[in-house]
Design a protein around this motif. Structure first.
Motif, PDB file in Angstrom:
ATOM      1  N   ALA A  93     -13.865 -14.212 -18.122  1.00 58.53           N
ATOM      2  CA  ALA A  93     -12.761 -13.524 -18.433  1.00 58.53           C
ATOM      3  C   ALA A  93     -11.624 -13.544 -17.360  1.00 58.53           C
ATOM      4  O   ALA A  93     -10.393 -13.509 -17.707  1.00 58.53           O
ATOM      5  N   ARG A  94     -12.199 -13.103 -16.119  1.00 63.35           N
ATOM      6  CA  ARG A  94     -11.177 -13.118 -14.939  1.00 63.35           C
ATOM      7  C   ARG A  94     -12.057 -12.988 -13.819  1.00 63.35           C
ATOM      8  O   ARG A  94     -13.256 -12.993 -13.652  1.00 63.35           O
ATOM      9  N   LEU A  95     -11.396 -13.220 -12.795  1.00 60.28           N
ATOM     10  CA  LEU A  95     -11.604 -13.399 -11.241  1.00 60.28           C
ATOM     11  C   LEU A  95     -11.068 -12.181 -10.679  1.00 60.28           C
ATOM     12  O   LEU A  95     -10.071 -11.986 -10.769  1.00 60.28           O
ATOM     13  N   VAL A  96     -11.994 -11.514  -9.818  1.00 61.49           N
ATOM     14  CA  VAL A  96     -11.447 -10.150  -9.360  1.00 61.49           C
ATOM     15  C   VAL A  96     -11.741 -10.136  -8.095  1.00 61.49           C
ATOM     16  O   VAL A  96     -12.691 -10.314  -7.581  1.00 61.49           O
ATOM     17  N   ALA A  97     -10.712  -9.990  -7.188  1.00 64.19           N
ATOM     18  CA  ALA A  97     -10.808  -9.770  -5.723  1.00 64.19           C
ATOM     19  C   ALA A  97     -11.676  -8.302  -5.665  1.00 64.19           C
ATOM     20  O   ALA A  97     -11.319  -7.416  -6.061  1.00 64.19           O
ATOM     21  N   SER A  98     -12.658  -8.634  -4.849  1.00 64.61           N
ATOM     22  CA  SER A  98     -13.781  -7.435  -4.771  1.00 64.61           C
ATOM     23  C   SER A  98     -13.065  -6.500  -3.727  1.00 64.61           C
ATOM     24  O   SER A  98     -13.028  -6.593  -2.732  1.00 64.61           O
ATOM     25  N   GLY A  99     -12.781  -5.284  -4.468  1.00 67.66           N
ATOM     26  CA  GLY A  99     -12.680  -4.080  -3.791  1.00 67.66           C
ATOM     27  C   GLY A  99     -13.939  -3.217  -3.646  1.00 67.66           C
ATOM     28  O   GLY A  99     -13.944  -2.191  -2.886  1.00 67.66           O
ATOM     29  N   ASP A 100     -15.198  -3.509  -4.211  1.00 68.44           N
ATOM     30  CA  ASP A 100     -16.296  -3.005  -4.183  1.00 68.44           C
ATOM     31  C   ASP A 100     -17.178  -3.383  -2.818  1.00 68.44           C
ATOM     32  O   ASP A 100     -17.324  -4.556  -2.709  1.00 68.44           O
ATOM     33  N   PRO A 101     -16.990  -2.003  -1.998  1.00 70.88           N
ATOM     34  CA  PRO A 101     -17.799  -2.487  -0.732  1.00 70.88           C
ATOM     35  C   PRO A 101     -19.298  -3.418  -0.806  1.00 70.88           C
ATOM     36  O   PRO A 101     -19.401  -4.081   0.007  1.00 70.88           O
ATOM     37  N   ALA A 102     -19.854  -3.006  -1.761  1.00 70.08           N
ATOM     38  CA  ALA A 102     -21.173  -3.595  -2.025  1.00 70.08           C
ATOM     39  C   ALA A 102     -20.985  -5.151  -2.292  1.00 70.08           C
ATOM     40  O   ALA A 102     -21.659  -6.072  -1.796  1.00 70.08           O
ATOM     41  N   ILE A 103     -19.786  -5.652  -3.044  1.00 68.82           N
ATOM     42  CA  ILE A 103     -19.543  -6.928  -3.333  1.00 68.82           C
ATOM     43  C   ILE A 103     -18.657  -7.477  -1.929  1.00 68.82           C
ATOM     44  O   ILE A 103     -19.134  -8.548  -1.908  1.00 68.82           O
ATOM     45  N   ALA A 104     -17.660  -6.731  -1.523  1.00 73.22           N
ATOM     46  CA  ALA A 104     -17.023  -7.359  -0.467  1.00 73.22           C
ATOM     47  C   ALA A 104     -17.704  -7.601   0.753  1.00 73.22           C
ATOM     48  O   ALA A 104     -17.633  -8.686   1.262  1.00 73.22           O
ATOM     49  N   GLU A 105     -19.046  -6.948   0.942  1.00 70.32           N
ATOM     50  CA  GLU A 105     -19.991  -7.440   1.825  1.00 70.32           C
ATOM     51  C   GLU A 105     -21.152  -8.167   1.578  1.00 70.32           C
ATOM     52  O   GLU A 105     -21.987  -8.237   2.384  1.00 70.32           O
TER      53      GLU A 105
END
Length: 153
Positions: free
Chosen positions: A132-144
């Motif tokens: 559906a899409r690619l999302v730049a991770s703003g969630d700290p759990a995913i960003a790390e």
């Protein structure tokens, strides 16, 4: 071929991210890609298979290095599909998340000088399993998130 006027490392990373978001939409899987920009801002996209063993990855690295030299690349971004294990406050969380890892490098001869950036784009899928899409991770759990394995998606 694409040309980025007034090439900067930030502009190159933004271009790659926007291109990948358009390219991935509706696809069933992601394939590894290398984006190379020369000093004039001409961008070349290379697709390649992701080897499953160390010897294959070393050979691929050597081939990509030669390709970058032949294109006189001053900036490179590798886009690698992967699975990541999110971390929360330094602890590994349960499960994995499908991501696209962007590893960008600007060499010393690049406009603006040398640099390095890593971005993680979370893969969101439609009910039919397509992207559906690619999302730049703003969630700290995913960003790390820590990539755990390159995945053939």
């Amino acid at each position: 071929m694409i040309r980025i006027p007034n090439l900067t490392f930030a502009a190159f990373l933004n271009h790659v991210q926007a291109h990948l978001q358009r390219w991935a939409w509706g696809r069933a899987n992601l394939a590894p890609r290398a984006y190379a920009a020369d000093a004039a801002g001409v961008v070349t996209v290379l697709a390649f298979p992701l080897p499953h063993d160390d010897a294959g990855r070393e050979a691929l690295g050597a081939i990509l290095e030669l390709e970058m030299k032949s294109r006189e690349a001053v900036m490179v971004v590798l886009a690698l599909p992967s699975l990541a294990t999110p971390t929360i406050h330094g602890e590994l969380a349960e499960g994995t998340q499908e991501v696209l890892l962007l590893d960008g490098r600007a060499l010393a001869g690049a406009p603006g000088g040398a640099g390095h950036a890593t971005l993680i784009l979370t893969v969101e899928r439609r009910p039919d399993g397509r992207i559906a899409r690619l999302v730049a991770s703003g969630d700290p759990a995913i960003a790390e998130a820590r990539p755990v394995a390159a995945a053939k998606m």
